[in-house]
Design an enzyme around this catalytic site. Sequence first.
Site, mmCIF file in Angstrom:
data_model
loop_
_atom_site.group_PDB
_atom_site.id
_atom_site.type_symbol
_atom_site.label_atom_id
_atom_site.label_comp_id
_atom_site.label_asym_id
_atom_site.label_seq_id
_atom_site.Cartn_x
_atom_site.Cartn_y
_atom_site.Cartn_z
ATOM 1 C CB ALA A 169 -0.565 -0.082 1.434
ATOM 2 N N GLY A 172 -1.457 6.111 -2.116
ATOM 3 C CA GLY A 172 -2.468 6.502 -3.342
ATOM 4 C C GLY A 172 -3.781 5.185 -3.851
ATOM 5 C CE LYS A 173 -2.680 0.842 -7.471
ATOM 6 N NZ LYS A 173 -0.934 2.007 -8.021
ATOM 7 C CD GLU A 204 4.867 -0.771 2.153
ATOM 8 O OE1 GLU A 204 6.048 -1.162 1.802
ATOM 9 O OE2 GLU A 204 3.872 -0.739 0.898
ATOM 10 C CG ASP A 234 6.153 -12.356 4.139
ATOM 11 O OD1 ASP A 234 5.602 -12.623 3.321
ATOM 12 O OD2 ASP A 234 6.903 -10.964 3.280
ATOM 13 C CB CYS A 251 4.643 0.959 -12.115
ATOM 14 S SG CYS A 251 5.687 0.554 -11.060
#
Length: 455
Positions: free
Chosen positions: A111, A115-116, A134, A161, A231
């Site tokens: 995360a 942004g998402k 995260e 994890d 990305c």
Amino acid sequence: MSNKLPSAFIRSLIQNYNIEGEEFIKSHESGEQLTSIRLNNFKPSSAFQEQKEIPWCPAGRYLNERPSFTADPLFHAGCYYVQEASSMFLEHVLKHTTDLNASNKVLDLCAAPGGKSTLISSLINEDSFLLSNEIIKTRVPVLTDNLTKWGPVNTFVSNNDPRDFKRLGAYFDIVVVDAPCSGSGMFRKDPDAINEWSESAVLLCSQRQQRILADIYPALLQSGTLIYSTCSYSKQENEDISDWLCDSFGLSSIQIPIEMEWGIEETLSAKHKCYGYRFYPHKVKGEGFFIAAFRKTGPSPEAQIKRAKETRINQHSESIIRNWLKPELDLRILGLQDDFFAINKEHEADLQYLQSNLYLKKSGVRLGKVMGKDLVPNHELALSLILNGSVQRIEVTREQAISYLKRDELKLETNVMGWALFCYQGHPLGWAKMLGNRMNNYFPKEIRIMNQSIT
């Protein structure tokens, strides 16, 4: 074809996707840098309302130039988030794969920086909740800070994890995996990433993505939605992963409607003809991006969530805290050591279940500490949507707001005494305690503006 972009990289895109090689290269050599933001509909403001709307995200805006966001108090108040336009397509995918009016448990697995997660937070209803996870511990604080600025109470943050989520059983209605990748979609925005790209790095990323997805798959409910994105332009990290998901698990691909004028490329994976959506910078006003959505058709052992063990704080503390909160909200106030936080009452059982299986870093809104007959309010409460409107407020100018955000000495002429919420254009920035001829600034030191040239 180019001294800048790796020839193997360009060749693979032409061979696999027949892209317009020269136009693609020119879009990277142009040096064009796009800036986009997404407005926070929970905190409507004057910021960027007149800028051009991003077609697949109604709250998204393209900016004509990049301002100094650090010098804008509305940025610190959480009125908008700076986000790449292509990644905002997640909103369009969620709207066409999920009933957002239902009560959903949502996981954003990778995360940070948020942004998402802030986008998802804007779309889900109050009965739903979002767990933003995260993996990398050092990135958790920025994720927590961005979700704090966004405001809603129905958000938790964890630092785990992906394999840890197997302990939950089938639990989430929606899982979003914006997977770590080779980053070729960011070549235009970050030219240094070109030097780090290699075919071996792509293979390594593909293997890591498979591990992450295999670990998180058991935590998705039957008929739940998995949204996968990168990305990267590499087939091995995108369409090949889609085929691997269908080979390995009970998943079916979901087609997403798109408008031709958006310039987004719909692709089909080689084996299972899974739908994928590619963003190329010479066709779309945005950076490189890939996203695909799936429905889980195979069964999984469903999570067994016990009825919440009702936990009560002492009546003295609760009566003090309730005065700071909107009375119409059905909130549960919980204690954490000598601190207090609030969640929606209907999420208490889920919180207890998550706490017993994961390492949570944020739960709902942290309220503060009770000291005698008063609450020492936390910064999270200042920026939240649960704060009582009767709390004392001091409206400040932009210059005063910047001084406050730097934690510089600030003198104000005011009759307000005690705790006060510093606001800019009506939007809270944080707390101060007014003590007659002086004030104590309670804006958190760790997120203060460090650049002294900003005025």
